[in-house]
Enzyme design. Structure first.
Site, PDB file in Angstrom:
ATOM      1  N   ASP A 231       0.817  -1.205   0.000  1.00 52.88           N
ATOM      2  CA  ASP A 231       0.000   0.000   0.000  1.00 52.88           C
ATOM      3  C   ASP A 231       0.859   1.267   0.000  1.00 52.88           C
ATOM      4  OD1 ASP A 231      -2.823   0.964   0.374  1.00 52.88           O
ATOM      5  OD2 ASP A 231      -1.961   1.848   2.188  1.00 52.88           O
ATOM      6  N   GLU A 283      14.315 -15.607   0.322  1.00 47.94           N
ATOM      7  CA  GLU A 283      14.597 -16.737   1.234  1.00 47.94           C
ATOM      8  C   GLU A 283      13.512 -17.798   1.144  1.00 47.94           C
ATOM      9  OE1 GLU A 283      15.006 -15.769   5.391  1.00 47.94           O
ATOM     10  OE2 GLU A 283      16.144 -13.966   4.886  1.00 47.94           O
TER      11      GLU A 283
HETATM   12  C1  GLC Z   1      -4.220   3.039  -0.707  1.00 49.86           C
HETATM   13  C2  GLC Z   1      -5.452   2.169  -0.646  1.00 49.86           C
HETATM   14  C3  GLC Z   1      -6.611   2.998  -0.188  1.00 49.86           C
HETATM   15  C4  GLC Z   1      -6.308   3.529   1.186  1.00 49.86           C
HETATM   16  C5  GLC Z   1      -4.989   4.280   1.198  1.00 49.86           C
HETATM   17  C6  GLC Z   1      -4.504   4.504   2.606  1.00 49.86           C
HETATM   18  O1  GLC Z   1      -4.306   3.993  -1.680  1.00 49.86           O
HETATM   19  O2  GLC Z   1      -5.673   1.560  -1.879  1.00 49.86           O
HETATM   20  O3  GLC Z   1      -7.814   2.286  -0.191  1.00 49.86           O
HETATM   21  O4  GLC Z   1      -7.331   4.375   1.609  1.00 49.86           O
HETATM   22  O5  GLC Z   1      -3.963   3.580   0.548  1.00 49.86           O
HETATM   23  O6  GLC Z   1      -4.068   3.303   3.161  1.00 49.86           O
END
Ligand code: GLC
Ligand code: CA
Length: 575
Positions: A231, A283
């Site tokens: 993310d 790993e």
């Molecule tokens: C990313 C995710 C989104 C989330 C953001 C904060 O963009 O796809 O859904 O709100 O990160 O974590």
């Protein structure tokens, strides 16, 4: 057959070709995979509380195996107060009770293994929930303590520190800083949150943060996952001194793609983190992968997937190119060129849980809603039929491209966004943080319709789903579509089967110049010509056997407006 002989064989039929990308011979399942994004709270609700759960995913996996995808990516199901639908994690190594237990996860993994499906999970390393034990400890500890150093705490500016430390804005609207009350009950320091105030950013200058995430990686790798979708992978490291930023909150400039000029994105030291993670994944063998969610422009995206970093990165420039044939051509050419240069496969994507679904986006002539803003009842409405037809064309076009493709749950049903969502049910923090000015992303997160005759269209048999399913979902339910040969679902099935059989994911790409006009786009992958017509007028197709088409075969040898065809140019026996 070599690329040269294919090119000469097909050139006669498809006209002049411009070769961009050769067939991919490198090992690695992910290089050509079709990966299906499951959004757990909206997939299937087995225990009837109105929210999708892990047991529901297990139940639904055979349908995904039947669709013939290679892997599923699960959006977060970890312990979380759900202030940002699980992207606010309070315990990275446990399942939130609303989704089930770790035992349910293990059962799901076993079922995925039985079906030959790989599982990728979402890793959220930029921030956690304010309920995470580490943040609670930071709040209880004084300024300058090791506990505070896990996050980005700073003294305020202005008289008595009443103003935020800098001018950064949250992605979801409002300031990116929130002031805390200190252990002594007095107004204290501020902490940084690029997203909601309930999502404090970690301090990646601190080795303890690195150690914690290495533990999290191993925890899930040990449980058998095939990798991680990372993310906001461009945000972890901030520029030293946290300099003021006058640009957009997403780091974008008005003329460019987000994420590389701003002090909170794309800092060079980020790459050391991913190099270290890559060593950990290696790993566990060559099959475990990292995929970056990095909103950066194309030349820079290649930095995330250098041979010792991640395996893939989402291709958001492709998603943003929409149906503009010039942009599509240049994004595809640039993607394959810059990624080939570092030996990485490209990925392609049209929808996810953060953007208006492509069946709705493509229902507008001209500009539709802005990403993340959603569509409400008072907005200009998309043309549903047009949107679904073009969505089928765009998907058939995308799935003909060489590389990996990401699908978002429900796109195989041609689902549009939910529009009539009562304001009181909206849960995306964007809605509240902008005072309702931006509706947020709930519309693309509406639960899936499984069967037309069951309560809540088979999403769950108990309480009302957490977001209402629109009435139009009834005729789009999976069981209805499964029984209708010409349905969107069956088009996806045929497409994925043909893509696998023809080896298109590992194929080549050459532009078929004669078919690249201002309103159509054609390329040859191996011996298949993929041609999309976006003109208002039908287009006469070139010679060749029709393998698949996205719309009504009634239109004979003409490709309708908003239609894509796959044509076999050379039969296998011409070798
Ligand atoms: C990313 C995710 C989104 C989330 C953001 C904060 O963009 O796809 O859904 O709100 O990160 O974590
Ligand atoms: Ca449930």
């Amino acid at each position: 057959m070599s690329v040269d002989s294919v090119i000469s064989a097909t050139a006669a039929l498809a006209g002049p070709l411009t070769l961009i990308h050769d067939a991919d011979k490198a090992p690695g399942w992910w290089r050509s995979a079709v990966i299906y994004q499951v959004y757990p709270r909206s997939f299937r609700d087995l225990n009837g509380d109105g929210i999708g759960d892990i047991a529901g995913i297990t139940e639904g996996l055979p349908h995904l195996a039947d669709l013939d995808v290679d892997a599923v990516w699960l959006s977060p199901f970890y312990r979380s107060p759900q202030r940002d639908a699980g992207y606010d994690v309070s315990d990275y190594c446990d399942v939130d009770p609303i989704f089930g237990t770790l035992g349910d996860f293990d059962i799901m993994m076993a079922e995925a293994n039985r079906l030959g499906l790989r599982v990728i999970v979402d890793l959220v390393p930029n921030h956690c929930s304010d309920q995470h034990a580490a943040f609670q400890a930071a709040l209880a500890a004084p300024a300058g303590s090791p506990e505070r150093d896990m996050f980005i705490f700073r003294d305020g500016s202005g008289p008595e520190g009443h103003e935020p430390p800098n001018n950064w804005q949250s992605h979801f609207g409002g300031p990116a800083w929130t002031r805390v009350i200190g252990p002594d009950g007095q107004p204290d320091q501020w902490y940084l949150h690029l997203f909601d105030s309930s999502q404090p950013d970690f301090n990646w200058d601190n080795p303890a943060v690195h150690a914690e995430f290495e533990r999290v990686l191993r925890f899930w790798l040990d449980r058998g996952v095939s990798g991680f979708r990372v993310d906001v992978a461009h945000a972890l490291v901030k520029a030293p001194g946290l300099p003021a930023w006058g640009g957009r909150a997403d780091g974008g400039s008005s003329d460019g793609f987000p994420g590389h000029e701003a002090p909170m994105f794309g800092q060079p030291a980020i790459h050391d983190i991913y190099r270290a993670w890559r060593l950990i994944l290696d790993e566990y063998g060559p099959d475990r992968i990292l995929c970056a969610e990095a909103s950066v422009d194309l030349p820079r995206l290649a930095h995330w997937v250098r041979p010792d970093e991640m395996h893939q990165a989402f291709n958001f420039p492709y998603l943003h190119a929409g149906l503009d044939v010039y942009r599509l051509r240049s994004v595809i050419t640039d993607s394959l060129t810059v990624l080939d240069a570092v030996g990485a496969p490209s990925t392609w994507v049209l929808s996810n849980h953060d953007v208006v679904r492509h069946a709705s986006r493509f229902g507008y002539n001209g500009s539709g809603p802005r990403d993340g803003d959603g569509i409400g009842p008072a907005d200009q409405q998309p043309d549903t039929e047009l949107g679904r037809r073009r969505a089928a064309a765009a998907s058939l076009f995308m799935l003909g491209l060489p590389g990996a493709a990401y699908l978002y749950q429900g796109e195989e049903l041609g689902l549009p966004d939910g529009i009539d969502i009562p304001e009181g049910m909206r849960q995306d923090p964007t809605f509240a943080r902008t005072g309702g000015e931006r509706l947020g992303r709930d519309g693309c997160r509406v639960p899936l319709p499984w069967s037309a005759a069951e309560p809540h269209l088979g999403f769950g048999s108990g309480q009302q789903p957490w977001l209402p399913l629109p009435a139009s979902f009834k005729e789009l339910a999976r069981d209805v579509q499964a029984a209708t040969p010409s349905s969107h679902l069956n088009l996806y099935r045929r497409t994925l089967a043909a893509r696998r059989e023809l080896g298109l994911g590992r194929g080549s790409l050459a532009w078929a110049e004669e078919w690249c006009t201002g309103s159509s786009l054609g390329f040859v992958n191996g011996t298949t010509l993929v041609l999309m017509n976006l003109n208002h007028e039908p287009l006469e197709m070139p010679a060749g056997d029709v393998l698949l088409r996205s719309a009504d075969p009634e239109s004979g040898h003409f490709l309708a407006s908003g239609e894509t065809v796959w044509l076999q140019l050379v039969r296998g026996d011409t070798e």
